[in-house]
Design an enzyme around this catalytic site. Structure first.
Site, PDB file in Angstrom:
ATOM      1  N   ASP A  44      81.347 -30.138 -96.420  1.00 39.57           N
ATOM      2  CA  ASP A  44      81.242 -29.879 -97.861  1.00 39.57           C
ATOM      3  C   ASP A  44      81.298 -28.379 -98.127  1.00 39.57           C
ATOM      4  O   ASP A  44      80.496 -27.839 -98.890  1.00 39.57           O
ATOM      5  CB  ASP A  44      79.947 -30.476 -98.423  1.00 39.57           C
ATOM      6  N   ILE A  93      64.289 -23.808-108.499  1.00 33.61           N
ATOM      7  CA  ILE A  93      65.409 -22.874-108.518  1.00 33.61           C
ATOM      8  C   ILE A  93      66.774 -23.560-108.527  1.00 33.61           C
ATOM      9  O   ILE A  93      67.770 -22.915-108.845  1.00 33.61           O
ATOM     10  CB  ILE A  93      65.334 -21.887-107.322  1.00 33.61           C
ATOM     11  N   GLY A 127      70.360 -30.730-107.380  1.00 33.53           N
ATOM     12  CA  GLY A 127      71.603 -31.401-107.061  1.00 33.53           C
ATOM     13  C   GLY A 127      71.504 -32.882-107.364  1.00 33.53           C
ATOM     14  O   GLY A 127      70.537 -33.356-107.971  1.00 33.53           O
ATOM     15  N   GLY A 128      72.511 -33.621-106.925  1.00 36.22           N
ATOM     16  CA  GLY A 128      72.540 -35.041-107.218  1.00 36.22           C
ATOM     17  C   GLY A 128      71.463 -35.817-106.497  1.00 36.22           C
ATOM     18  O   GLY A 128      70.953 -36.812-107.018  1.00 36.22           O
ATOM     19  N   MET A 129      71.091 -35.376-105.282  1.00 38.67           N
ATOM     20  CA  MET A 129      70.129 -36.147-104.498  1.00 38.67           C
ATOM     21  C   MET A 129      68.903 -35.335-104.092  1.00 38.67           C
ATOM     22  O   MET A 129      68.007 -35.867-103.449  1.00 38.67           O
ATOM     23  CB  MET A 129      70.809 -36.690-103.235  1.00 38.67           C
ATOM     24  N   VAL A 173      65.647 -28.161-105.268  1.00 34.26           N
ATOM     25  CA  VAL A 173      65.245 -27.021-104.443  1.00 34.26           C
ATOM     26  C   VAL A 173      64.205 -26.197-105.201  1.00 34.26           C
ATOM     27  O   VAL A 173      64.397 -25.871-106.380  1.00 34.26           O
ATOM     28  CB  VAL A 173      66.452 -26.138-104.071  1.00 34.26           C
ATOM     29  N   LYS A 219      63.721 -27.796 -99.998  1.00 32.54           N
ATOM     30  CA  LYS A 219      64.598 -28.812-100.591  1.00 32.54           C
ATOM     31  C   LYS A 219      63.922 -30.168-100.442  1.00 32.54           C
ATOM     32  O   LYS A 219      63.566 -30.578 -99.334  1.00 32.54           O
ATOM     33  CB  LYS A 219      65.951 -28.814 -99.903  1.00 32.54           C
TER      34      LYS A 219
END
Length: 631
Positions: free
Chosen positions: A133, A16, A19-21, A24, A39
């Site tokens: 963040d 779904i 991200g960069g690291m 999910v 995640k």
């Protein structure tokens, strides 16, 4: 990864987000039969002990948070080289997606979302957790406009537009604070700055600072004044602009010091009240700061590392302390002179000075009248939530008994009553869903009633009291009305037999029933019965739902022609032919079925009413030659 089961419990069903690291996935919890979000740390980072340890520590820390506006973390686990966090699966759009589709958001929507984000930060900050963040990408808005803040864990590393230092990512360039850009220690005020930037984007549809390089964006956060959001969006309220400017002050000292202080101003605007006091003159002003220094000794990744003061800072600190000492000594000397060296002498009070009266517990009107009598002015400096009645004075500045000059203003802090929140919209929800939504937004379910409704399905909320977006004290009960579906009213079916079709229709309509358009016909030979009801499909007196239809059968007058060529046939054969013609045959004068018919009455070919009687006269069949009678 799709189809894999982690921890013998979480079956991965679909991807779904990425991200960069981390990536999910949506996963089915086989134990609880519910969908969660899982995640998973990307494999290339799973070998980095520092990132892996931070991943586990931060995930475990956030797992202690439980708040309606925070995506809950349920579990943390590892399986081989796979390291994962199991969290609440939330259906909705990110705030970034909403801003992209709508552009500038209306004031009410900005207030609603900002306040809910603040509630999430309040819970985190009270648990000594700093998000670091906050950005629209990490804020999910559900269908019910409930805000869910996510990515308290490693997700703060996952944006591509970030400042990095030796592979260590410290935040998202468009939203982080000047102190983050400098690599200094970050605290709760950094989250407040980021929230202010998010509010700016909601108000204008764009971020305040943008450039191709993250380093350039960081410099703009540190050095350039925040562009006025009201210039881009004239519909933005003055109060919202003031909150945004204060939250995004370059110097952390000039910002809101606690998220609770910001929430208080948001609640004031949500209640339709005006913010009091002047805007801090330092808010939004240009502050020239040192450029971003990428060397690792200048850029610290740990948010709890203090920045060691430089030599120039030390000199400034010493000078500042010396100045404070001079002021304190001067104040002590002045106080001694003012009071006099002899304690027996009464203090010298200038004739144009008066003592501030004790106004605590009084209404604003009472306090204003009392101050006016002493030649003083009342100034409302702020309002605070409390259990005291709304408008009651909580404290004064300066305090009671302080000597002030006549004509001076005395600041008062008024009670705003209990904390006020905006009532969410629960119409269209079931009772259970409405109760959960109300609880998540700080309210409780009040009275529940039901009523019939022709358009709202049974079991769904028709309306609520108070209405949506009404400002109400936290914990207030919200009453709802549940639909019972269309009202079922019964009527007794009238007797319709013997009535004409029109009379039957009128009788049914008088009882809110309907005559079915399909009308059956039955033939009759009685002309007087023609067009009258012979039967009804629902017996007289039966109670049925209003609006239901009733089917009737009516008589139709018909004539029938008596068949031809009946004489000379056997009586039984003639009887069958007459009956087949919907007539009623009868034998007369002792006629037997084996006799030969010599006469029928009425005669063959005659038209007679449907069902008429036809007499059949027969004689025994003669066998052999007949002997003539004697003369």
């Amino acid at each position: 990864m799709i189809g894999r089961i982690l921890g013998k419990r979480y079956e991965i069903t679909e991807k779904i987000a990425q991200g960069g690291m981390s990536t999910v996935y949506k996963a089915l919890d086989l134990n609880l039969n519910r969908y969660d979000a899982v995640k998973i740390l990307k494999e290339e980072f799973a070998q980095n002990p520092e990132i892996l340890e931070r991943f586990k520590q931060e995930a475990n820390a956030v797992a202690f948070l439980s708040h309606p506006n925070i995506v809950n973390i349920y579990n943390v686990g590892s399986e081989g080289n796979i390291h994962y966090i199991v969290m609440e699966y939330v259906k909705g759009q990110t705030l970034k997606e909403i801003i992209r589709s709508k552009g500038m958001l209306p004031n009410e929507e900005i207030l609603n979302y900002s306040y809910q984000i603040s509630r999430a930060l309040e819970s985190a900050h009270n648990s000594n957790i700093i998000h670091r963040d906050i950005k629209p990408h990490n804020i999910i808005i559900t269908r019910d406009n409930l805000v869910k803040v996510t990515d308290f864990g490693i997700a703060k590393h996952s944006d591509s537009a970030t400042i990095t230092n030796s592979g260590k990512i410290i935040g998202s360039a468009h939203y982080f604070s000047p102190e983050q850009a400098r690599g200094n220690m970050t605290d709760r005020r950094s989250d407040i700055y980021s929230l202010g930037i998010v509010m700016y984007e909601m108000a204008t549809g764009t971020v305040p600072f943008d450039a191709e390089s993250p380093i350039t964006i960081a410099l703009m956060h540190m050095q350039e004044p925040l562009p006025s959001p009201k210039l881009k969006n004239p519909q933005l309220s003055d109060g919202l602009e003031r909150i945004i400017l204060r939250a995004t002050a370059k110097n952390p000292i000039d910002r809101y010091q606690r998220i609770e202080d910001m929430m208080m101003d948001l609640r004031t605007l949500m209640a339709g009240e005006r913010l009091v006091g002047e805007v801090n003159p330092n808010n939004g002003s240009t502050q020239i700061m040192g450029a971003v220094v990428p060397e690792s000794k200048k850029m610290k990744n740990d948010i709890y590392d203090d920045e060691r003061p430089s030599s120039s800072k030390k000199r400034g600190l010493i000078i500042g302390l010396a100045m404070i000492l001079v002021v304190v000594v001067g104040a002590l000397i002045g106080n001694a002179v003012f009071k006099g060296m002899n304690n027996n002498n009464p203090p010298i009070v200038a004739e144009d000075e008066v003592a501030v009266p004790n106004l605590v517990g009084k209404t604003q009107e009472q306090a204003e009248a009392e101050l006016k009598a002493l030649g003083l002015e009342l100034e409302v400096t702020s309002t605070e939530t409390s259990d005291k009645p709304e408008g009651e004075v909580l404290r004064t500045v300066p305090e009671a008994n302080t000597k002030v000059k006549k004509g001076a203003s005395v600041g008062v802090v008024l009670s705003g009553g209990l904390e006020k929140l905006l009532v969410p919209d629960v119409t269209g929800s079931t009772k259970e869903a409405a109760e959960i939504t109300l609880m998540n937004n700080g309210f409780i379910l009040g009275g529940v009633s039901d009523e019939y409704n022709d358009t709202i399905p049974a079991g769904e909320v028709i309306r609520q009291d108070p209405m949506v977006n009404t400002s109400m004290p936290k914990g207030s009960p919200i009453s709802i009305v549940i639909s019972k579906g269309p009202e079922v009213t019964l009527s007794a079916v009238p007797g319709l037999i013997g009535k004409t079709e029109r009379e039957a229709q009128a009788l049914l309509e008088s009882r809110n029933l309907v005559l079915d358009p399909v009308i059956n016909k039955v033939p009759t030979g009685d002309e007087a019965l023609n067009g009258r009801v012979s039967a009804q499909n629902i017996p007289e007196g039966t109670e049925i739902k209003q609006g239901s239809s009733v089917i009737i059968t009516v008589y139709e007058y018909k004539t029938v022609q008596i068949p031809f060529n009946l004489v000379g046939k056997k009586a039984s054969e003639v009887m069958a032919l007459i009956n087949a013609a919907n007539l009623k045959g009868v034998y007369i004068a002792g006629t037997e079925s084996s006799d030969i018919v010599v006469e029928v009455s009425p005669s063959s070919g005659t038209l007679v009413p449907y069902g008429s009687t036809v007499e059949i006269l027969g004689e025994p069949e003669q066998i052999g030659p007949q002997t003539p009678a004697n003369p």
